[in-house]
Design an enzyme around this catalytic site. Structure first.
Site, short mmCIF file in Angstrom:
data_model
loop_
_atom_site.label_atom_id
_atom_site.label_comp_id
_atom_site.label_asym_id
_atom_site.label_seq_id
_atom_site.Cartn_x
_atom_site.Cartn_y
_atom_site.Cartn_z
CG MET A 1 11.41 23.81 -0.36
SD MET A 1 10.20 25.07 -1.59
CE MET A 1 9.22 25.77 -0.38
CE1 TYR B 1 14.98 31.55 4.60
CE2 TYR B 1 15.16 29.08 4.12
CZ TYR B 1 15.06 30.29 3.86
OH TYR B 1 14.64 30.64 2.45
NE ARG C 1 -6.00 1.12 12.19
CZ ARG C 1 -4.94 0.94 11.52
NH1 ARG C 1 -4.22 2.02 11.33
NH2 ARG C 1 -4.90 -0.16 11.23
CE LYS D 1 0.15 -0.22 4.97
NZ LYS D 1 -0.92 -0.69 6.26
C1 LIG Z 1 0.11 -1.53 6.90
C2 LIG Z 1 -0.65 -2.78 7.29
C3 LIG Z 1 0.06 -4.09 7.46
C4 LIG Z 1 1.47 -4.10 7.46
O1 LIG Z 1 2.24 -3.25 8.55
P1 LIG Z 1 3.99 -3.18 8.96
O2 LIG Z 1 3.81 -2.44 10.11
O3 LIG Z 1 4.40 -2.07 7.87
O4 LIG Z 1 4.31 -4.55 8.81
C5 LIG Z 1 -0.63 -5.13 8.07
N1 LIG Z 1 -1.84 -5.11 8.35
C6 LIG Z 1 -2.53 -3.92 8.09
C7 LIG Z 1 -4.27 -3.93 8.23
C8 LIG Z 1 -2.13 -2.81 7.55
O5 LIG Z 1 -2.76 -1.78 7.57
#
Ligand SMILES: *Cc1c(COP(=O)(O)O)cnc(C)c1O
Length: 364
Positions: free
Chosen positions: A306, A258, A133, A36
């Site tokens: 930046m 800065y 969640r 993801k």
């Molecule tokens: C992102 C995610 C993972 C992976 O988590 P990591 O800590 O990156 O290994 C696994 N399960 C769900 C539901 C996630 O959202």
């Protein structure tokens, strides 16, 4: 010529080696590789093409990412959509594109119940065991699982999933408690169970289930609160580099950047590197944060701008044009994240779409 001086090197071999470590930590489990958020900033297609043969499924956050993978030619791969569909159209897209949505809202179950055969949708049921969640309550698990299985469009088996809130702390018993809540809620359903993120894969072997879901570890970053741990054997996949664009000999007492937050303790060489928060390098890092130049750690001086940062070059023999490493091989991203008050996950994600990939180290 790129629009940015900074660039990324991505190491396919490291990505595959890290996946092998996940497998070795959970030899009986199947692997759903989390790609993801553009594979944590490495690029969805880079990660998918590197790992397709080596994992059993991919996990993405949203339906659009799943469709993108299908369109890019990942036709056979199992693709789980961790957030599930947000509307009816996404649910239908999941059927059309043979994605595997995570189901957790009543409307999703109702909509699935109204869809006709054939049985083609693989679905996962999300149970909230303590993350708070998404997910149904543990006591609802058996009923929901049953109802999902009865949906004409849904294919067997229906997997069950939960997510750990504190697995990054190996001394925190909450992970064991969550596993207990989850495994007793799904006991007797005969469903494939999935509970382990990277921290659980490496730190909680009793809480793996039949499918593990490693994410961050695949990219070579430790999932644990302790920060970088070379003994885990993870290899960084992303190395962020930028050139040294100036070397200045500054007199004692001259200030820099800065807010003039740093002044030279003596006459000394200061280097300027062509990267800044516009590239995704965190502005929050303080004086002293290491930058790797010519194999040595040069401490950052002054504020991050930046598109520039400055470093103390005392004792480092180098010329303008030399490449500095901001994180990656030789300088763990966990270390920079700690200085910035964040986690490696966020830094890796933050360069995506800003910093071009200059070179992919391939390898067999
Ligand atoms: C992102 C995610 C993972 C992976 O988590 P990591 O800590 O990156 O290994 C696994 N399960 C769900 C539901 C996630 O959202």
């Amino acid at each position: 010529m790129n629009l940015r001086l900074a660039h990324l090197e991505l190491d396919r071999r490291a990505l595959r080696a890290n996946l092998a470590l996940a497998r070795a930590a959970a030899p009986a489990a199947r692997v759903m590789a989390c790609i993801k958020a553009q594979a944590y900033g490495h690029g969805l297609l880079f990660a998918a093409s590197t790992l397709a043969e080596a994992c059993d499924a991919f996990a993405v956050a949203c339906t659009g990412e799943g469709v993108e993978l299908r369109r890019a030619g990942f036709e056979q791969q199992r693709l789980c959509v961790l957030n599930g569909p947000v509307d009816r159209e996404e649910l239908e897209a999941a059927v059309t594109w043979e994605l595997e949505p995570v189901i957790h809202q009543p409307w999703q179950l109702d909509a699935l119940a109204r869809m006709g055969p054939p049985e083609r949708l693989r679905a996962w049921l999300k149970i909230d065991s303590g993350m708070g969640r998404i997910g149904i309550r543990p006591e609802e698990a058996a009923d929901w699982h049953d109802r999902l299985r009865q949906c004409a469009v849904v294919r067997e088996p229906v997997g069950v999933m939960t997510h750990m809130a504190r697995a990054d702390d190996r001394n925190d018993r909450f992970t064991a408690e969550q596993w207990q809540v989850f495994s007793s809620a799904v006991d007797g359903l005969g469903a494939p169970r999935s509970a382990a993120n990277s921290a659980s894969v490496l730190g909680w072997p009793a809480a793996h289930g039949e499918w593990i879901r490693p994410g961050i570890m695949l990219y070579g970053c430790s999932p644990f609160i302790e920060g970088a741990q070379p003994e885990l054997g993870l290899q960084p996949v992303m190395t962020l580099k930028a050139p040294l664009i100036a070397i200045n000999q500054v007199p004692a007492g001259s200030t820099l950047g800065y807010g003039s937050t740093w002044s030279a303790p003596e006459a000394m060489p200061v280097g300027v590197v062509g990267i800044g928060y516009g590239d995704g390098y965190p502005r929050a890092v303080p004086n002293g944060t290491p930058v790797l130049i010519a194999g040595q750690r040069a401490p950052l001086v002054g504020r991050v701008s930046m598109d520039k940062i400055a470093v103390d070059l005392r004792g480092i023999d180098v010329e303008v044009g030399a490449k500095a490493t901001l994180w990656g091989r030789g300088l763990p991203v966990e270390e920079i994240a700690q200085r910035a008050g964040t986690i490696g996950y966020e830094l890796l994600c933050s360069v995506y779409g800003r910093v071009p990939v200059m070179r992919s180290r391939s390898g067999a």
